[in-house]
Write an enzyme that holds these catalytic residues in place. Structure first.
Site, PDB file in Angstrom:
ATOM      1  N   ASN A 145     -50.170  88.524 -20.684  1.00 24.80           N
ATOM      2  CA  ASN A 145     -51.027  87.484 -21.266  1.00 24.80           C
ATOM      3  C   ASN A 145     -52.513  87.752 -21.066  1.00 24.80           C
ATOM      4  OD1 ASN A 145     -48.781  86.299 -22.254  1.00 24.80           O
ATOM      5  ND2 ASN A 145     -48.696  84.617 -20.773  1.00 24.80           N
TER       6      ASN A 145
ATOM      7  N   ARG B 186     -39.845  91.385 -24.801  1.00 26.62           N
ATOM      8  CA  ARG B 186     -41.178  90.980 -25.260  1.00 26.62           C
ATOM      9  C   ARG B 186     -42.148  90.862 -24.089  1.00 26.62           C
ATOM     10  NH1 ARG B 186     -41.173  86.090 -29.294  1.00 26.62           N
ATOM     11  NH2 ARG B 186     -43.344  86.693 -29.051  1.00 26.62           N
TER      12      ARG B 186
ATOM     13  N   ARG C 298     -46.198  74.015 -31.170  1.00 24.71           N
ATOM     14  CA  ARG C 298     -47.350  74.727 -30.600  1.00 24.71           C
ATOM     15  C   ARG C 298     -48.510  74.700 -31.598  1.00 24.71           C
ATOM     16  NH1 ARG C 298     -45.489  80.040 -27.509  1.00 24.71           N
ATOM     17  NH2 ARG C 298     -47.558  79.795 -26.595  1.00 24.71           N
TER      18      ARG C 298
HETATM   19  N1  EPU Z   1     -52.052  72.704 -27.437  1.00 26.83           N
HETATM   20  C1  EPU Z   1     -52.535  71.783 -28.339  1.00 26.83           C
HETATM   21  N2  EPU Z   1     -53.398  72.220 -29.313  1.00 26.83           N
HETATM   22  C2  EPU Z   1     -53.801  73.514 -29.395  1.00 26.83           C
HETATM   23  C3  EPU Z   1     -53.313  74.451 -28.466  1.00 26.83           C
HETATM   24  C4  EPU Z   1     -52.435  74.005 -27.496  1.00 26.83           C
HETATM   25  O1  EPU Z   1     -52.191  70.606 -28.287  1.00 26.83           O
HETATM   26  O2  EPU Z   1     -54.602  73.839 -30.295  1.00 26.83           O
HETATM   27  C5  EPU Z   1     -51.114  72.267 -26.376  1.00 26.83           C
HETATM   28  C6  EPU Z   1     -49.800  73.026 -26.424  1.00 26.83           C
HETATM   29  O3  EPU Z   1     -48.898  72.437 -27.329  1.00 26.83           O
HETATM   30  C7  EPU Z   1     -49.355  72.924 -24.986  1.00 26.83           C
HETATM   31  C8  EPU Z   1     -50.653  73.017 -24.202  1.00 26.83           C
HETATM   32  O4  EPU Z   1     -51.671  72.642 -25.128  1.00 26.83           O
HETATM   33  O5  EPU Z   1     -48.758  71.670 -24.752  1.00 26.83           O
HETATM   34  C9  EPU Z   1     -50.971  74.378 -23.608  1.00 26.83           C
HETATM   35  O6  EPU Z   1     -50.852  75.379 -24.606  1.00 26.83           O
HETATM   36  P1  EPU Z   1     -51.789  76.672 -24.600  1.00 26.83           P
HETATM   37  O7  EPU Z   1     -52.610  76.662 -25.851  1.00 26.83           O
HETATM   38  O8  EPU Z   1     -52.506  76.796 -23.325  1.00 26.83           O
HETATM   39  O9  EPU Z   1     -50.722  77.829 -24.756  1.00 26.83           O
HETATM   40  P2  EPU Z   1     -51.005  79.232 -25.421  1.00 26.83           P
HETATM   41  O10 EPU Z   1     -52.403  79.611 -25.190  1.00 26.83           O
HETATM   42  O11 EPU Z   1     -50.508  79.242 -26.812  1.00 26.83           O
HETATM   43  C10 EPU Z   1     -50.456  80.696 -23.320  1.00 26.83           C
HETATM   44  C11 EPU Z   1     -49.444  81.737 -22.938  1.00 26.83           C
HETATM   45  C12 EPU Z   1     -48.070  81.099 -22.809  1.00 26.83           C
HETATM   46  C13 EPU Z   1     -48.159  79.997 -21.741  1.00 26.83           C
HETATM   47  C14 EPU Z   1     -49.244  78.992 -22.124  1.00 26.83           C
HETATM   48  C15 EPU Z   1     -49.467  77.927 -21.070  1.00 26.83           C
HETATM   49  C16 EPU Z   1     -50.290  83.775 -23.899  1.00 26.83           C
HETATM   50  C17 EPU Z   1     -50.127  84.881 -24.872  1.00 26.83           C
HETATM   51  N3  EPU Z   1     -49.412  82.794 -23.942  1.00 26.83           N
HETATM   52  O12 EPU Z   1     -50.028  80.173 -24.583  1.00 26.83           O
HETATM   53  O13 EPU Z   1     -47.202  82.120 -22.338  1.00 26.83           O
HETATM   54  O14 EPU Z   1     -46.920  79.342 -21.639  1.00 26.83           O
HETATM   55  O15 EPU Z   1     -50.496  79.677 -22.327  1.00 26.83           O
HETATM   56  O16 EPU Z   1     -49.840  78.511 -19.867  1.00 26.83           O
HETATM   57  O17 EPU Z   1     -51.183  83.815 -23.063  1.00 26.83           O
HETATM   58  C18 EPU Z   1     -45.158  83.248 -22.069  1.00 26.83           C
HETATM   59  O18 EPU Z   1     -45.784  84.202 -21.589  1.00 26.83           O
HETATM   60  O19 EPU Z   1     -43.901  83.157 -22.006  1.00 26.83           O
HETATM   61  C19 EPU Z   1     -45.888  82.180 -22.749  1.00 26.83           C
HETATM   62  C20 EPU Z   1     -45.314  81.337 -23.601  1.00 26.83           C
END
Ligand code: EPU
Length: 418
Positions: A23, A398, A120
């Protein structure tokens, strides 16, 4: 499609070397699009998600090579469209949106689509880019972003479940090339975001405050090439720590980033495992009886949602009642029904798994559904009687580099078969 055959009950003992963080690597690779000069990134794990990202960079026009953990990218020209066929394979590909926009003034990226860990949305990414002076339209499944000039401003990335990791990355990357200063409030505190900030700084960006929740980014005219080494993967380290605990074994996690693993270490200790810092890494050791525990996921430095499934597997083997709540992705419980097929007693109450431990799971054919859920099934298989077969192993590939080989090296009886 490969399957894992796991003959449970083997004692685990030895050393596992922890890889570079997935990540961290994904947004850092996207950030190489911000310059026409050559970037060299070391300690990139060889994972299918990384290969998808490299394919996207190539599609966009970059010269890319990947060998022995080092990726070299030279993006002299950058196309502005990332099509559905590439983006749908991996949600993290949305983090090319900010860099393409900053470099080209426009960007068209397919909406990432559904995901088994729950809804998401990317509304916070879009809100942040709009605040920087971008016009956003959604059309035929694509986000189209256009700007005449990105302009620094003060904005917040707070959402209903806290901040957003990739949203902070996208806005921070775009702000590096904006006119004037951007202040991002409620920025994500995750160490992977701070690693991206360090890489951007090496490229000439002016960023302050990573890890504080308030990022200040002074825009610059252009960024230059840079070299960077990715931090260790705290979730991979946490997963192998649970492997040691679930079989009541002992593993030295070489290069584990203990400074980023506070809540994971605390959870292991709460369960009664011993975790000691040594010169080369973390030594995790567990014996019977372990204690039931209560966990609640949260944004960093809280307990990571990416470790929730693995701790559910551990709780299943600990006598007494444990409770695990996911506040970040409240529907991320696909592993529960598969763990139940192995004999687990779990009652899902909203976003809380109530788990009554049993002495031994029983091996069964189970199906991987997403990356961390699949890791939980492998961990359960290590403890279970008889044989567990985990199908759809591509989900695990992955995010875990050769998980089967690393487990075999510490004594697990796990085979990969087509
Ligand atoms: N959210 C919103 N609006 C947005 C973006 C997110 O409401 O525009 C919500 C999401 O639905 C969730 C929360 O905010 O409830 C946190 O989501 P976040 O955006 O932080 O997740 P992400 O950036 O898409 C990354 C990791 C995930 C990890 C999450 C939380 C990467 C590539 N992915 O995702 O990793 O679960 O942060 O820490 O960095 C994994 O590695 O298995 C994985 C899913």
């Amino acid at each position: 499609m490969d399957k894992f055959f796991i003959h449970g009950g083997a004692h685990l003992r030895g050393t596992v070397s922890i890889s570079g963080s997935k990540n961290s690597s994904l947004p850092i690779l996207a950030a190489t699009l911000l310059t026409r000069e050559r970037c060299v990134i070391h300690r990139v794990p060889d994972l299918s998600d990384i290969r998808y990202m490299l394919e996207i960079l190539r599609y966009l026009g970059a010269d890319v090579s990947f060998s022995a953990g080092t990726v070299t990218v030279e993006a002299r020209k950058v196309g502005w469209e990332a099509p559905y066929d590439l983006v749908r394979r991996m949600r993290a590909s949305v983090c090319v949106l900010g860099p393409i926009l900053a470099r080209c003034g426009r960007s068209k990226v397919s909406l990432p689509g559904g995901c088994v860990i729950g809804d998401r949305p990317i509304d916070l990414h879009l809100r942040g880019l709009e605040a920087l002076g971008t016009r956003i339209t959604l059309s035929k499944g694509y986000v189209v972003a256009e700007t005449s000039a990105l302009t620094g401003t003060r904005l917040s990335l707070r959402g209903p479940h806290g901040s957003t990791v990739l949203g902070t990355d996208n806005v921070m990357m775009a702000a590096c090339l904006a006119r004037g200063t951007t202040i991002i409030e409620d920025a994500a505190l995750e160490p992977e975001v701070a690693d991206l900030a360090r890489f951007l700084r090496a490229m000439g960006a002016r960023i302050h405050g990573e890890g504080t929740g308030c990022l200040e980014i002074e825009g610059v005219e252009e960024l230059h090439g840079a070299e960077h080494t990715v931090i260790s993967d705290r979730i991979e380290a946490g997963t192998f720590a649970v492997a040691a605990a679930i079989v009541r074994g002992e593993i030295l996690l070489e290069n584990a980033p203990s400074e980023h693993m506070g809540s994971i270490i605390e959870a292991l200790r709460q369960a009664g495992a011993s975790v000691e810092e040594e010169k080369n890494g973390l030594r995790v050791q567990a014996g019977d009886p372990l204690r039931p525990f209560r966990l609640r996921t949260g944004t960093y430095p809280g307990f990571p949602t990416d470790m929730q499934a693995q701790f559910c597997a551990l709780a299943v083997t600990v006598p007494g009642r444990s409770e695990i709540a996911d506040e970040v992705f409240p529907n991320r419980f696909m592993h529960i029904s598969e763990l139940k097929r192995m004999g687990a007693h779990i009652d899902l109450r909203g976003n809380v798994a109530v788990i009554d431990g049993i002495p031994r799971l029983s091996g069964a054919p189970v199906m991987a559904s997403d990356l961390r859920a699949s890791a939980a099934l492998v961990l359960a298989g290590l403890q279970a009687e008889n044989t567990t077969t985990v199908s759809r192993v591509y989900h695990i590939d992955r995010g875990y580099e050769r998980i089967d080989a690393k487990l075999r090296a510490v004594g697990a009886n796990i085979e990969r078969r087509p």
